[in-house]
Design a protein around this motif. Structure first.
Motif, PDB file in Angstrom:
ATOM      1  N   ALA A 234       0.827  -1.214   0.000  1.00 48.84           N
ATOM      2  CA  ALA A 234       0.000   0.000   0.000  1.00 48.84           C
ATOM      3  C   ALA A 234       0.860   1.263   0.000  1.00 48.84           C
ATOM      4  O   ALA A 234       0.398   2.341  -0.391  1.00 48.84           O
ATOM      5  N   TYR A 235       2.115   1.122   0.426  1.00 46.11           N
ATOM      6  CA  TYR A 235       3.059   2.251   0.456  1.00 46.11           C
ATOM      7  C   TYR A 235       4.091   2.158  -0.664  1.00 46.11           C
ATOM      8  O   TYR A 235       5.111   2.839  -0.633  1.00 46.11           O
ATOM      9  N   GLY A 236       3.833   1.297  -1.649  1.00 46.19           N
ATOM     10  CA  GLY A 236       4.743   1.201  -2.791  1.00 46.19           C
ATOM     11  C   GLY A 236       6.009   0.417  -2.518  1.00 46.19           C
ATOM     12  O   GLY A 236       7.007   0.558  -3.230  1.00 46.19           O
ATOM     13  N   ILE A 237       5.983  -0.438  -1.481  1.00 45.23           N
ATOM     14  CA  ILE A 237       7.157  -1.241  -1.109  1.00 45.23           C
ATOM     15  C   ILE A 237       6.910  -2.687  -1.517  1.00 45.23           C
ATOM     16  O   ILE A 237       5.884  -3.269  -1.155  1.00 45.23           O
ATOM     17  N   GLN A 238       7.828  -3.273  -2.254  1.00 49.51           N
ATOM     18  CA  GLN A 238       7.689  -4.675  -2.627  1.00 49.51           C
ATOM     19  C   GLN A 238       8.046  -5.573  -1.449  1.00 49.51           C
ATOM     20  O   GLN A 238       8.836  -5.198  -0.581  1.00 49.51           O
ATOM     21  N   LEU A 239       7.444  -6.775  -1.441  1.00 52.55           N
ATOM     22  CA  LEU A 239       7.750  -7.743  -0.382  1.00 52.55           C
ATOM     23  C   LEU A 239       8.139  -9.069  -1.018  1.00 52.55           C
ATOM     24  O   LEU A 239       7.518  -9.525  -1.978  1.00 52.55           O
ATOM     25  N   LEU A 240       9.172  -9.686  -0.466  1.00 50.82           N
ATOM     26  CA  LEU A 240       9.675 -10.954  -0.971  1.00 50.82           C
ATOM     27  C   LEU A 240       9.702 -11.985   0.149  1.00 50.82           C
ATOM     28  O   LEU A 240      10.256 -11.732   1.214  1.00 50.82           O
ATOM     29  N   LEU A 241       9.074 -13.132  -0.091  1.00 59.69           N
ATOM     30  CA  LEU A 241       9.134 -14.251   0.846  1.00 59.69           C
ATOM     31  C   LEU A 241      10.132 -15.271   0.307  1.00 59.69           C
ATOM     32  O   LEU A 241      10.071 -15.635  -0.872  1.00 59.69           O
ATOM     33  N   ALA A 242      11.031 -15.748   1.163  1.00 54.00           N
ATOM     34  CA  ALA A 242      12.035 -16.712   0.705  1.00 54.00           C
ATOM     35  C   ALA A 242      12.460 -17.604   1.859  1.00 54.00           C
ATOM     36  O   ALA A 242      12.155 -17.341   3.026  1.00 54.00           O
ATOM     37  N   ASN A 243      13.181 -18.657   1.515  1.00 52.34           N
ATOM     38  CA  ASN A 243      13.611 -19.659   2.484  1.00 52.34           C
ATOM     39  C   ASN A 243      14.988 -19.306   3.047  1.00 52.34           C
ATOM     40  O   ASN A 243      15.986 -19.358   2.343  1.00 52.34           O
ATOM     41  N   GLY A 244      15.010 -18.951   4.330  1.00 52.76           N
ATOM     42  CA  GLY A 244      16.272 -18.597   4.969  1.00 52.76           C
ATOM     43  C   GLY A 244      17.149 -19.787   5.288  1.00 52.76           C
ATOM     44  O   GLY A 244      18.322 -19.636   5.622  1.00 52.76           O
ATOM     45  N   LYS A 245      16.589 -20.998   5.203  1.00 53.34           N
ATOM     46  CA  LYS A 245      17.346 -22.210   5.499  1.00 53.34           C
ATOM     47  C   LYS A 245      18.261 -22.618   4.339  1.00 53.34           C
ATOM     48  O   LYS A 245      19.160 -23.432   4.514  1.00 53.34           O
ATOM     49  N   LYS A 246      18.015 -22.053   3.148  1.00 49.97           N
ATOM     50  CA  LYS A 246      18.843 -22.387   1.998  1.00 49.97           C
ATOM     51  C   LYS A 246      20.243 -21.801   2.185  1.00 49.97           C
ATOM     52  O   LYS A 246      20.402 -20.733   2.777  1.00 49.97           O
ATOM     53  N   GLU A 247      21.227 -22.475   1.649  1.00 52.28           N
ATOM     54  CA  GLU A 247      22.612 -21.998   1.784  1.00 52.28           C
ATOM     55  C   GLU A 247      22.781 -20.653   1.086  1.00 52.28           C
ATOM     56  O   GLU A 247      22.308 -20.464  -0.038  1.00 52.28           O
ATOM     57  N   ASN A 248      23.438 -19.718   1.783  1.00 51.54           N
ATOM     58  CA  ASN A 248      23.647 -18.371   1.246  1.00 51.54           C
ATOM     59  C   ASN A 248      22.344 -17.784   0.687  1.00 51.54           C
ATOM     60  O   ASN A 248      22.287 -17.301  -0.453  1.00 51.54           O
TER      61      ASN A 248
END
Length: 266
Positions: A234-248
């Protein structure tokens, strides 16, 4: 892979990154200090590229259990809050060690819902964040679980990181959990669950997926991540969901070597 993700990361200058409790813990429930060291190194690489980073870190309770193992099974709220008080010190100690190896200083902010509702306090938070980041310090934020109760509790760090991203006028919010992103159903129980790479309409997404519960350590789940996405987009900010368990995990996203679900701005 979704090359929109690497494009968004490359374009973003101000990035808020949230690390969930499960990402910060080993299978036995203790702190994953190896992950913290590696993640600090990846953040330092982004800083060298001219990016500014704020970290929202869960894990105080996990760190408390690591430190005071005999309290692990105590469910009384006062013990849980006391565990967070012990754990927050250990959590920051480990983050300080991790970032110190990269010649970066950290600063701690513990916040509650009231801090964002109060205009004077939120302005002070914003000014502190800008000062820390401008001086090359990595702010690390967590909810003040030792003093929070229902009326002043944000309740999860997905929404806390969204409020932080809005206050700081971030370009991108990354939520690292223990899944690759959003699926139409729980991939652990439904092998036919389909992965969703890009979300352009959150309303359509809600009609498309089944939302499960929370994890054993975390307070969030898919629902809190969608709430965070509703707030920031709503404020023009993109959001990314990802797996933190993956290497690097962070570097892999930048290099198109990891999956993720990107909520784009409508």
């Amino acid at each position: 892979m979704n090359n929109e993700i690497s494009t968004s990361l490359k374009k973003a200058r101000k990035i808020v990154i949230k690390i969930g409790s499960n990402t910060l813990s080993k299978p036995d429930g203790t702190q994953n200090t190896e992950f913290m060291a590696s993640f600090a190194e990846q953040c330092a690489s982004l800083v060298k590229q001219g990016k500014q980073i704020i970290l929202v870190s869960s894990g105080a309770q996990v760190a408390g259990v690591s430190t005071t193992k005999e309290w692990a099974r105590k469910k009384d709220v006062h013990y849980r809050q006391a565990l967070c008080a012990i754990g927050q010190v250990e959590l920051m100690h480990q983050w300080r060690k991790a970032f110190q190896k990269q010649d970066l200083h950290i600063g701690q902010l513990l916040l509650t819902k009231d801090d964002f509702k109060n205009e004077h306090r939120s302005l002070n938070i914003r000014n502190t964040l800008f000062t820390l980041v401008d001086e090359g310090v990595i702010p690390i934020i967590n909810e003040n679980d030792s003093v929070s109760f229902d009326e002043i509790k944000i309740g999860d760090n997905d929404n806390l990181s969204a409020l932080t991203a809005i206050l700081w006028s971030a370009d991108l919010l990354i939520l690292f959990g223990d899944e690759d992103g959003i699926f139409t159903d729980n991939p652990k129980t439904n092998k036919d669950a389909k992965f969703i790479e890009t979300v352009t309409s959150i309303a359509d997404l809600r009609n498309q997926i089944k939302i499960g519960g929370t994890s054993s350590f975390g307070t969030g789940g898919v629902e809190t991540k969608i709430q965070a996405a509703e707030k920031v987009t709503a404020y023009g900010i993109q959001l990314l969901l990802a797996n933190g368990k993956k290497e690097n995990a962070l570097s892999a996203l930048l290099q198109d070597d990891a999956k993720g679900t990107l909520f784009t701005v409508e």
